[in-house]
Write an enzyme that holds these catalytic residues in place. Sequence first.
Site, mmCIF file in Angstrom:
data_model
loop_
_atom_site.group_PDB
_atom_site.id
_atom_site.type_symbol
_atom_site.label_atom_id
_atom_site.label_comp_id
_atom_site.label_asym_id
_atom_site.label_seq_id
_atom_site.Cartn_x
_atom_site.Cartn_y
_atom_site.Cartn_z
ATOM 1 N N HIS A 81 0.876 -1.351 0.093
ATOM 2 C CA HIS A 81 -0.081 -0.057 -0.136
ATOM 3 C C HIS A 81 1.020 1.194 -0.060
ATOM 4 O O HIS A 81 1.675 1.335 0.633
ATOM 5 C CB HIS A 81 -0.854 -0.070 1.169
ATOM 6 C CG HIS A 81 -1.880 1.109 1.279
ATOM 7 N ND1 HIS A 81 -3.213 1.043 0.189
ATOM 8 C CD2 HIS A 81 -1.925 2.328 1.611
ATOM 9 C CE1 HIS A 81 -3.821 2.107 0.522
ATOM 10 N NE2 HIS A 81 -3.086 3.146 0.968
ATOM 11 N N ALA A 82 0.472 2.028 -0.809
ATOM 12 C CA ALA A 82 1.681 3.167 -1.194
ATOM 13 C C ALA A 82 1.545 4.295 0.129
ATOM 14 O O ALA A 82 0.686 4.442 0.819
ATOM 15 C CB ALA A 82 1.106 4.032 -2.298
ATOM 16 N N HIS A 114 2.701 14.306 -0.199
ATOM 17 C CA HIS A 114 3.284 14.249 1.264
ATOM 18 C C HIS A 114 4.656 14.464 1.506
ATOM 19 O O HIS A 114 4.884 15.311 2.203
ATOM 20 C CB HIS A 114 2.953 12.720 1.505
ATOM 21 C CG HIS A 114 1.623 12.470 1.822
ATOM 22 N ND1 HIS A 114 0.554 13.009 2.327
ATOM 23 C CD2 HIS A 114 0.831 11.048 1.101
ATOM 24 C CE1 HIS A 114 -0.527 12.308 2.454
ATOM 25 N NE2 HIS A 114 -0.458 11.097 1.549
ATOM 26 N N GLU A 167 1.676 10.638 -3.438
ATOM 27 C CA GLU A 167 2.576 10.539 -2.494
ATOM 28 C C GLU A 167 3.810 11.740 -2.479
ATOM 29 O O GLU A 167 4.111 11.877 -1.435
ATOM 30 C CB GLU A 167 3.325 9.193 -2.778
ATOM 31 C CG GLU A 167 2.506 7.793 -2.570
ATOM 32 C CD GLU A 167 1.678 7.888 -1.164
ATOM 33 O OE1 GLU A 167 2.102 8.386 -0.430
ATOM 34 O OE2 GLU A 167 0.671 7.313 -1.440
ATOM 35 N N TYR A 195 -9.368 11.455 3.784
ATOM 36 C CA TYR A 195 -9.565 11.261 2.477
ATOM 37 C C TYR A 195 -10.738 11.919 1.903
ATOM 38 O O TYR A 195 -10.804 12.196 0.799
ATOM 39 C CB TYR A 195 -9.528 9.878 2.043
ATOM 40 C CG TYR A 195 -8.125 9.290 2.491
ATOM 41 C CD1 TYR A 195 -6.900 9.438 1.938
ATOM 42 C CD2 TYR A 195 -8.200 8.072 3.387
ATOM 43 C CE1 TYR A 195 -5.686 8.759 2.322
ATOM 44 C CE2 TYR A 195 -7.083 7.561 3.791
ATOM 45 C CZ TYR A 195 -5.799 7.749 3.310
ATOM 46 O OH TYR A 195 -4.647 7.083 3.770
HETATM 47 O O1 X8Z Z 1 -4.298 5.263 1.115
HETATM 48 C C1 X8Z Z 1 -4.222 6.221 0.247
HETATM 49 C C2 X8Z Z 1 -2.907 6.471 -0.409
HETATM 50 C C3 X8Z Z 1 -1.861 6.570 0.831
HETATM 51 S S1 X8Z Z 1 -2.130 8.101 2.036
HETATM 52 C C4 X8Z Z 1 -2.222 5.981 -1.566
HETATM 53 N N1 X8Z Z 1 -5.375 6.657 -0.388
HETATM 54 C C5 X8Z Z 1 -6.701 6.045 0.007
HETATM 55 C C6 X8Z Z 1 -7.093 4.684 -0.145
HETATM 56 O O2 X8Z Z 1 -5.872 3.987 -1.055
HETATM 57 O O3 X8Z Z 1 -7.808 3.864 0.010
HETATM 58 C C7 X8Z Z 1 -5.583 7.695 -1.446
HETATM 59 C C8 X8Z Z 1 -7.090 7.796 -1.609
HETATM 60 C C9 X8Z Z 1 -7.668 7.013 -0.704
HETATM 61 ZN ZN ZN Z 2 -1.846 9.787 1.257
#
Ligand code: X8Z
Ligand code: ZN
Length: 612
Positions: free
Chosen positions: A353-354, A387, A384, A521
């Site tokens: 997960h990024a 951030h 990313e 988010y």
């Molecule tokens: O988790 C994330 C990012 C890292 S903060 C990739 N996001 C949420 C998800 O993937 O559920 C970005 C949008 C929503």
């Molecule tokens: Zn993020």
Amino acid sequence: MLKLRHTGIALIVSATLGLSACNQETSAENKPSETTAAPTPAEAKQFIADAQKELEKLQHPAAQAAWAYQTYINQDTAAVSAYLSEKLSSRASQLAKEAAKYNDVEVDADTRRQLNLLRNSLVLPPPGDPAKSERLSKIGTEMEGMYGAGQYCRSEDECWGLTKMGSMMATERDPDLLLEIWQGWREVSPPMKPLYIEQVDIANEGAQELGFANLADVWRGKYDMEAEAFEQELDRLWGQVEPFYDALHCHVRAELGEQYGEDVVPQDKPIPAHLLGNMWAQTWGNIYDVVKPEQEMQVADVTAAIEASGYDEVELVRQAENFFSSLGFEQLPETFWERSQFQQPRDRDVVCHASAWNVDDVDDLRIKMCIQKTGEEFAVIHHELGHNYYQRAYNHLPLVYRGSANDGFHEAIGDTVALSITPKYLKEIGLIDEVPDSSNDIGMLLKLALDKIAFVPFGLLVDKWRWNVFNGKVPPEQYNDYWWELREKYQGVMAPVERDADAFDPGAKYHIPGNTPYSRYFLAHLLQFQFHRALCDIAGDEGPVHRCSIYGNEKAGKALDEMLRLGQSKPWQEALQILTGKPEMDATAIMDYFAPLKVWLDEQNKNRQCGW
Ligand code: X8Z
Ligand code: ZN
């Protein structure tokens, strides 16, 4: 703030990092001496300065260990990470309790803000009991590893990880295969449920020791307003978006009915969750081909353009860096390129997960991704890096101010920049040859709305679920049913098959085992359109806001930087005012951006029965 995880927002300790073991004796040495006289303002100032100095020292090794663990999941990295994270969070929690000593001292506003932020900084506050604190840290680390190493084996020698299953959800159109993948991934989470229950109990105890009613109040208490008021604010914002979402849902359900048949997609019920192009049905852009307008429209296919360009993963990141450089931001440090994880390693489990990190809280910036060369992931790379640039912009501030104005801001910056990946920009960087004329805008807006507007109710419900789990209104035996109740109510999405009694479907979404708050988010999806509108104004762009790109505009970059540099030193309302001229979060920006699409959707839906 400590930034152990993605955004590094969560001060002291990120969620999974639990902590440990500063036992009572150790902490006693650091406590201010007991005196009968009331503490003075000068003592309060000294206390908060010393506290931050101490935590700063603890967080660097904890972040290094967390990085090692997430990029190489094994029992040793798990143990070291859990150990150091516990050290950090237990000490942070002790200091937060000590800060209460200064509650009645008349200190200046800045000192008061720092004391308050310290009290509210933990995502999962550990109780004072060292055994419980250690357990909390271990549970968090373990769940993160379970998710990261999770896979579905369809036979003895065919196992799929999430990266592979995620891309199949995006591109496959056979409903039986989609259902198999959807169910298969959800086999990873039932074993998390007992851990999750235990974690909620322990963290609630920690929250109560800090003077909160429960963990939900800690999480909702980070927004420069009362917890209740924050919840109402989210509902108000959702009310602004809901009619648009309903129209989008109506159109998508009708088109899916055509594609798969109305027995698979009944036209009076929520949409089955496996058909929307995403493992969690949170973004729907991947099924644009299924729901696109009948009239032929040219919409830039970024995935195809990337493929044709031959860019590798690093070059995609360089391209994103170049965007930020064009706004006047300093280039990323050499160590970013040496230390980041851009690709999924072949030989070990990692958390794919990024996330974006500032490991030393100064300039040791990194991202951790398993980059897929698609348009969707190109946007995530910008997300990313947003951030990382934020983290660097506020690195000069005291520790508790090293965070975003509110956590929605952190999540919004990279997305804001990615809104400027317009056809005009893609042509400028040589990814496409021609900019489609404005007769194609509905296609472009629909594709983007499938990601941005479809996401909004999902962004809202994840923490609605957690708050009611944390405050005990939803007991463990109702965890899964309540999850699906919210999914149906807000998203109009349903489980495609009956769920087993032991199912724990929330655990199949990273942020639940990862303990990353999610309202951020929801906020980010609205804020990014407010930021984009403001930056386009500053850049002097006079066209429609959905065609505006701030690429190369240093004036816009400077305005953005001015907000980023504030970190969390001021209430978010002030930061928002600085960039947008208004102190309120407001969904009219996203509504205005997509306004032409609403007209088109209403036309499509004219003879349809909408709703569920
Ligand atoms: O988790 C994330 C990012 C890292 S903060 C990739 N996001 C949420 C998800 O993937 O559920 C970005 C949008 C929503
Ligand atoms: Zn993020």
